[in-house]
Scaffold this active site. Structure first.
Site, mmCIF file in Angstrom:
data_model
loop_
_atom_site.group_PDB
_atom_site.id
_atom_site.type_symbol
_atom_site.label_atom_id
_atom_site.label_comp_id
_atom_site.label_asym_id
_atom_site.label_seq_id
_atom_site.Cartn_x
_atom_site.Cartn_y
_atom_site.Cartn_z
ATOM 1 N N HIS A 275 -62.079 -113.192 -9.120
ATOM 2 C CA HIS A 275 -62.264 -111.887 -9.749
ATOM 3 C C HIS A 275 -63.070 -112.011 -11.036
ATOM 4 O O HIS A 275 -63.962 -111.188 -11.321
ATOM 5 C CB HIS A 275 -60.907 -111.258 -10.050
ATOM 6 C CG HIS A 275 -60.316 -110.525 -8.882
ATOM 7 N ND1 HIS A 275 -60.872 -109.377 -8.374
ATOM 8 C CD2 HIS A 275 -59.218 -110.800 -8.131
ATOM 9 C CE1 HIS A 275 -60.148 -108.946 -7.353
ATOM 10 N NE2 HIS A 275 -59.133 -109.794 -7.184
ATOM 11 N N ASN B 261 -69.076 -116.175 14.785
ATOM 12 C CA ASN B 261 -69.451 -117.583 14.888
ATOM 13 C C ASN B 261 -69.851 -117.919 16.320
ATOM 14 O O ASN B 261 -70.839 -118.626 16.559
ATOM 15 C CB ASN B 261 -68.286 -118.459 14.428
ATOM 16 C CG ASN B 261 -68.699 -119.902 14.208
ATOM 17 O OD1 ASN B 261 -69.471 -120.218 13.313
ATOM 18 N ND2 ASN B 261 -68.194 -120.785 15.065
ATOM 19 N N ALA B 262 -69.072 -117.418 17.304
ATOM 20 C CA ALA B 262 -69.386 -117.688 18.709
ATOM 21 C C ALA B 262 -70.699 -117.037 19.121
ATOM 22 O O ALA B 262 -71.524 -117.645 19.831
ATOM 23 C CB ALA B 262 -68.237 -117.185 19.596
#
Length: 456
Positions: A250, A361-362
């Site tokens: 943050h 990702n795949a």
């Protein structure tokens, strides 16, 4: 915390348990012959002694019986309470004078009476033999023994005396049963400790040993108390670390926002150069990494909230629509097979983020197609995400890819491979459900990610 000392320890329990168990078995087997002896053999009662006394008196009054042929049949004429009683006359050498052949029971009883040193009775299987009654005739000692046909039901424990091999087998079985019960009593709290330790190792920081084990007054109870204290400390440290990461992320956003604002002002003033473009690119990368870190810490910090039961297909519907659109943009196909009847307790946001990261990702590494399917059995729901890409050549990377900031050797450059936080977020989300995630190469080609989520 200082643990109090207590004499009720494992050593004493093991010693007393196994010693008492073996002693009990040995005592029971050793008492069987004594129980038989007490049942079969006792002092001769007065009526039977009186019968022998009368018979001896008759012989003393008629000593010629000893030398007559009537002695062979003399014992047949005795009665005792309506039952035929056979009397045996024995000389000083132990020879039975009024019978051609003495029974095995009588010979055995004569030895028992000789060892006892006093008149006794002994119950055999089908007859009662009693005696001796000693007297003298003409200076020569004689003895009288009596036999009554008498059948008594044998006590139940005589069965074990007559069947020694079976008795030994039952003793071994009983000993094993008692030792097994004792071992189960000791092993139950140890199994509870193991389950808690496994759960803690799998990321369930709320796992504690049950109170029944903690309240034990032995070393196992002390170990359970120490384990719970350790688990409390580990949970506090991990949560403090996650809060620290979240706070730092943050705080990093403030100077990052100022940096991007300065770049925007420079671009307005016409000061855009290759260097400012590079600074802006790196700022965007830094912002993405901070967002990923915040998401990772948020998932881990909220892992102990209550999970509502929701439909898996409904929760993932928006994520699947977005993934299908992304796959079409890259000329790839996404196959979806999720039954709408699958309902399980879950955290919607962390699970959606995990599936989204895995699907992206795949799709990124797939050649032509990606599939996602969900199957439910009696204990868990399995979600499989499969692509037909190059997979991961190094087997050691299959487990390491879920670690934060880890990228396998075969990964793309940072521009396309990310920061190594997407799979770490997916693993954290699965662990928040007390589930498991694993990766393996397909036999044909590509990578298969399997998520297992418990139904409880």
């Amino acid at each position: 915390m200082q643990l109090r000392k207590n004499p009720n320890n494992i050593f004493v329990k093991l010693l007393l348990g196994f010693w008492l168990c073996s002693s009990l078995i040995i005592a029971l087997i050793g008492l069987l012959p004594l129980m038989q002896q007490n049942h079969d053999q006792s002092a001769i009662p007065y009526p039977l002694e009186r019968l022998l006394e009368k018979s001896a008196k008759r012989i003393s009054q008629n000593p010629q019986i000893l030398e007559s042929d009537k002695l062979k049949h003399w014992s047949r004429f005795k009665e005792f309470k309506g039952r035929p009683a056979r009397i045996y006359l024995v000389d000083e050498y132990g020879k039975v004078l009024n019978s051609h052949k003495s029974s095995r029971s009588l010979r055995r009883f004569m030895l028992l009476a000789d060892e006892a040193g006093e008149p006794i009775k002994h119950q055999f299987r089908d007859e009662l033999i009693f005696g001796p009654y000693n007297f003298e005739i003409g200076g020569k000692p004689y003895s009288l023994f009596g036999r009554l046909p008498e059948h008594h039901p044998r006590p139940w424990f005589f069965f074990f005396i007559d069947n020694k091999i079976l008795t030994l087998s039952i003793a071994i079985l009983l000993s094993g049963l008692l030792c097994g019960l004792f071992a189960w009593h000791l092993g139950k709290p140890l199994r509870s400790l193991k389950r808690s330790a496994d759960a803690l190792a799998d990321g369930d920081l709320s796992s504690r040993v049950d109170m029944a084990t903690v309240k034990r007054n032995d070393e196992i109870g002390q170990l359970a108390q120490a384990f719970n204290s350790m688990a409390d400390s580990v949970e506090d440290m991990v949560k403090s670390q996650q809060r620290l990461i979240s706070d730092i992320s943050h705080e990093l956003r403030t100077p990052l926002t100022r940096l991007k604002l300065s770049l925007a002002l420079s671009r307005k003033k016409g000061q855009e150069t290759a260097e400012t473009e590079r600074i802006e690119y790196e700022a965007d990368q830094l912002e993405q990494m901070i967002a990923e870190l915040l998401e990772l810490s948020r998932v881990k910090l909220n892992a102990n909230d209550n999970k509502p039961k929701l439909e898996l297909a409904e929760i993932l519907s928006q994520i699947l629509d977005d993934a299908d659109f992304e796959a079409q943009q890259q000329q790839k196909q996404l196959h979806i097979d999720i039954d709408e009847s699958i309902v399980l307790p879950l955290y919607p946001r962390p699970l959606c983020r995990a599936v989204e990261n895995l699907l992206r990702n795949a799709i990124r590494y797939a050649n032509t197609q990606v599939s996602i399917q969900a199957m439910m059995d009696t204990t868990a729901v399995q979600i499989e995400i499969i692509d037909d890409g190059p997979g991961i050549s190094n087997e050691a990377d299959l487990e390491a890819i879920f670690k934060p900031f880890y990228r396998p050797q075969s990964a793309r450059e940072r521009e396309s491979g990310g920061w190594g936080l997407g799979l770490a977020i997916a693993k954290a989300a699965v662990q928040a459900h007390q589930g498991k995630i694993s990766a393996e190469n397909n036999q044909q080609a590509g990578l298969k990610i399997t998520i297992s989520l418990p139904l409880q």
